[in-house]
Design a protein around this motif. Structure first.
Motif, short mmCIF file in Angstrom:
data_model
loop_
_atom_site.label_atom_id
_atom_site.label_comp_id
_atom_site.label_asym_id
_atom_site.label_seq_id
_atom_site.Cartn_x
_atom_site.Cartn_y
_atom_site.Cartn_z
N THR A 167 0.83 -1.20 0.00
CA THR A 167 0.00 0.00 0.00
C THR A 167 0.86 1.25 0.00
OG1 THR A 167 -1.71 -1.19 1.19
CG2 THR A 167 -1.84 1.20 1.23
N PHE A 168 1.91 1.25 0.80
CA PHE A 168 2.80 2.40 0.90
C PHE A 168 3.38 2.75 -0.46
CE2 PHE A 168 6.98 4.29 1.69
CZ PHE A 168 6.61 5.35 2.49
N LEU A 169 3.74 1.75 -1.25
CA LEU A 169 4.34 2.01 -2.56
C LEU A 169 3.30 2.24 -3.65
CD1 LEU A 169 7.15 -0.68 -2.43
CD2 LEU A 169 7.39 1.78 -2.11
N SER A 170 2.25 1.45 -3.67
CA SER A 170 1.32 1.53 -4.80
C SER A 170 0.42 2.75 -4.75
CB SER A 170 0.47 0.26 -4.87
OG SER A 170 -0.38 0.18 -3.75
N ILE A 171 0.01 3.18 -3.59
CA ILE A 171 -0.88 4.35 -3.50
C ILE A 171 -0.15 5.59 -4.02
CG2 ILE A 171 -2.09 5.88 -1.90
CD1 ILE A 171 -3.51 3.24 -2.51
N ARG A 172 1.10 5.74 -3.70
CA ARG A 172 1.86 6.89 -4.19
C ARG A 172 2.00 6.85 -5.71
NH1 ARG A 172 2.22 6.19 0.69
NH2 ARG A 172 3.00 7.64 2.23
N ALA A 173 2.18 5.67 -6.26
CA ALA A 173 2.26 5.55 -7.71
C ALA A 173 0.94 5.92 -8.37
CB ALA A 173 2.67 4.13 -8.09
N ARG A 174 -0.16 5.50 -7.77
CA ARG A 174 -1.47 5.85 -8.33
C ARG A 174 -1.74 7.35 -8.26
NH1 ARG A 174 -5.58 1.10 -6.34
NH2 ARG A 174 -4.50 -0.59 -7.41
N VAL A 175 -1.37 7.96 -7.15
CA VAL A 175 -1.56 9.40 -7.01
C VAL A 175 -0.71 10.14 -8.03
CG1 VAL A 175 -1.14 11.35 -5.47
CG2 VAL A 175 -2.26 9.30 -4.61
N LEU A 176 0.53 9.72 -8.19
CA LEU A 176 1.40 10.37 -9.17
C LEU A 176 0.84 10.22 -10.58
CD1 LEU A 176 4.01 11.89 -9.69
CD2 LEU A 176 5.15 9.69 -9.93
N ARG A 177 0.37 9.03 -10.90
CA ARG A 177 -0.20 8.79 -12.22
C ARG A 177 -1.44 9.66 -12.43
NH1 ARG A 177 -1.87 3.35 -12.24
NH2 ARG A 177 0.33 2.85 -12.08
#
Length: 83
Positions: free
Chosen positions: A58-68
């Motif tokens: 969650t820590f890694l994937s949520i930030r990637a989704r927000v950036l995208r």
């Protein structure tokens, strides 16, 4: 970073280390510390491992989704401005 940031950072690190030292003060053997005297059940250990993995994912994937999403919204906004 200003002085307050350093104070908070160092205070947090010292606090965590002090809590760990206080919490393990009665642990005499490494086996007790690492295995919990073999009193922890398999289900508790399994849930702990799964929670740790879910937290890291969650820590890694949520930030990637927000950036995208941020990049996509920037493209949409800039495309609408130039019409």
């Amino acid at each position: 970073m200003n002085a307050l940031d350093w104070v908070v950072l160092l205070g947090t690190m010292v606090g965590i280390a002090a809590y760990g030292a206080w919490h393990t003060r009665h642990t005499d053997h490494l086996d007790t510390y690492l295995k919990g005297s073999k009193t922890t059940g398999w289900f508790t250990i399994g849930v702990s491992v799964m929670a740790t993995q879910a937290s890291a994912i969650t820590f890694l994937s949520i930030r990637a989704r927000v950036l995208r999403a941020a990049w996509a919204s920037c493209r949409i906004i800039s495309a609408c401005r130039w019409r």
